[in-house]
Design an enzyme around this catalytic site. Structure first.
Site, PDB file in Angstrom:
ATOM      1  N   ASN A   1       0.866  -1.183   0.449  1.00  0.00           N
ATOM      2  CA  ASN A   1      -0.340   0.111   0.077  1.00  0.00           C
ATOM      3  C   ASN A   1       0.957   1.723  -0.138  1.00  0.00           C
ATOM      4  O   ASN A   1       0.478   2.455  -0.418  1.00  0.00           O
ATOM      5  CB  ASN A   1      -0.756  -0.142   1.091  1.00  0.00           C
ATOM      6  CG  ASN A   1      -1.344   1.337   1.760  1.00  0.00           C
ATOM      7  OD1 ASN A   1      -2.605   1.941   0.583  1.00  0.00           O
ATOM      8  ND2 ASN A   1      -0.755   2.167   3.002  1.00  0.00           N
TER       9      ASN A   1
ATOM     10  N   TYR B   1       3.390   9.952 -11.331  1.00  0.00           N
ATOM     11  CA  TYR B   1       2.685   8.434 -10.290  1.00  0.00           C
ATOM     12  C   TYR B   1       1.775   7.355 -11.388  1.00  0.00           C
ATOM     13  O   TYR B   1       2.027   6.048 -10.750  1.00  0.00           O
ATOM     14  CB  TYR B   1       1.688   9.691  -9.592  1.00  0.00           C
ATOM     15  CG  TYR B   1       0.894   8.677  -8.550  1.00  0.00           C
ATOM     16  CD1 TYR B   1       1.465   8.249  -7.854  1.00  0.00           C
ATOM     17  CD2 TYR B   1      -0.395   8.955  -8.839  1.00  0.00           C
ATOM     18  CE1 TYR B   1       0.552   7.806  -7.032  1.00  0.00           C
ATOM     19  CE2 TYR B   1      -1.703   8.048  -7.950  1.00  0.00           C
ATOM     20  CZ  TYR B   1      -1.168   8.099  -7.492  1.00  0.00           C
ATOM     21  OH  TYR B   1      -2.197   7.299  -5.828  1.00  0.00           O
TER      22      TYR B   1
ATOM     23  N   LYS C   1       1.602   3.608 -11.635  1.00  0.00           N
ATOM     24  CA  LYS C   1       0.332   2.890 -10.942  1.00  0.00           C
ATOM     25  C   LYS C   1       0.007   1.723 -12.570  1.00  0.00           C
ATOM     26  O   LYS C   1      -0.440   0.426 -11.904  1.00  0.00           O
ATOM     27  CB  LYS C   1      -0.531   3.599 -10.667  1.00  0.00           C
ATOM     28  CG  LYS C   1      -0.245   4.187  -9.738  1.00  0.00           C
ATOM     29  CD  LYS C   1      -0.033   3.400  -8.345  1.00  0.00           C
ATOM     30  CE  LYS C   1      -0.274   3.807  -6.829  1.00  0.00           C
ATOM     31  NZ  LYS C   1      -0.498   3.550  -5.514  1.00  0.00           N
TER      32      LYS C   1
END
Ligand code: NAP
Length: 259
Positions: A97, A162, A166
């Site tokens: 996470n 980012y 992802k």
């Protein structure tokens, strides 16, 4: 491990499972940890900020342990996992996470900025997963949950590194699932929509245009709560999800299919 009971709750069977949650001291990670300990899962939360981890441990109670580790220090990860395995004898669930974001105009993102995001969000996920998988293979059992983002479902400006990170997490989820599921290890990924945490506050609070855009394409009409990801993680980690592997599950109030 966990199983679904008649009243739709998930309950623990036999041996108490052990979960590791990276970034479990705040936001989504803390919500996942809260849901896990409430379901009798022994939960180790990892982060860099000892004060934050201790405060979270106090809330979570005796089923929670903390480990202070900067996961970008990749060389520390093998001994970290070995230490957990030697102490507990099994690692049943890993939730990858921990993550960082960077909002910057495309042309201003430096090579170091990009590399730093990839190191935290992708490389460390690979390293801790590899070390954990070595232990899970010994038991022929395990669950790994990755966390991606809407940034890998559609294009969002000003978050280039980012978004790349992802997208990589989703590709890794599928690659790991096909390779490891035959050995009893399930790998899935949750793609949260816009969830009310420090990270989303930073990205949205000083940018009303972006916030309006997010809400206008979210059919449920409001940001998600970290608990929404916690309950999803519990389901995917449980025996109720024993035939689910390799999926990317949006938990987003419909944001990814919003008009
Ligand atoms: P957050 O509150 O900022 O949590 C991020 C966590 O990651 C922190 O607890 C932080 O702990 C940990 N972390 C960061 N770098 C680390 C490192 N090098 N080593 C160890 N721990 C590290 O943000 P969040 O919103 O809960 O985000 C959690 C995950 O959900 C992230 O992967 C994020 O990309 C994803 N996500 C969030 C949203 C959203 O709307 N909030 C949407 C989609 C995806 P320390 O500070 O103690 O190191």
């Amino acid at each position: 491990m966990l199983q679904a009971t008649g009243n739709n709750q998930l309950s623990v069977m036999k041996k108490q499972p052990l979960a590791i949650i990276t970034g479990g001291g705040s936001g989504i990670g803390l919500a996942i940890a809260t849901t896990f300990v409430a379901n009798d899962i022994k939960t180790i939360i990892i982060g860099r900020d000892e004060k934050k981890l201790r405060a979270s441990q106090k809330k979570l109670g005796k089923l929670c342990e903390i480990i202070v580790c900067d996961l970008t220090q990749l060389h520390q990860i093998p001994s970290l996992i070995q230490q957990i395995y030697s102490t507990h004898g099994h690692i049943d669930i890993l939730v990858n996470n921990a993550g960082i974001n960077l909002k910057k105009d495309f042309a201003d993102v430096t090579d170091d900025d990009f590399a730093n995001i990839m190191l935290t969000n992708v490389q460390s996920v690979f390293t801790i997963s590899r070390e954990t998988v070595k232990k899970m293979l010994l038991k022929k059992k395990g669950v790994i949950l990755n966390i991606s983002s809407m940034a890998s479902q559609y294009g969002i400006p000003k978050v280039i590194a980012y978004s790349a990170s992802k997208g990589a997490i989703e590709a890794m989820t599928r690659a790991m699932a096909v390779e490891l599921s035959p050995f009893g290890i399930r790998i899935n990924c949750i793609a949260p929509g816009f969830i009310a945490t420090d990270m989303s506050a930073k990205a949205l609070e000083n940018d009303p245009e972006r916030k309006n855009k997010v809400l206008s394409r979210t059919p449920i009409g409001h940001l998600g709560e970290p608990e929404d990801i916690g309950t999803t993680a519990l389901f995917l980690a449980s025996e109720a999800a024993k035939y689910i592997t390799g999926i990317i599950l949006p938990v987003d109030g419909g944001n990814s299919i919003g008009f």
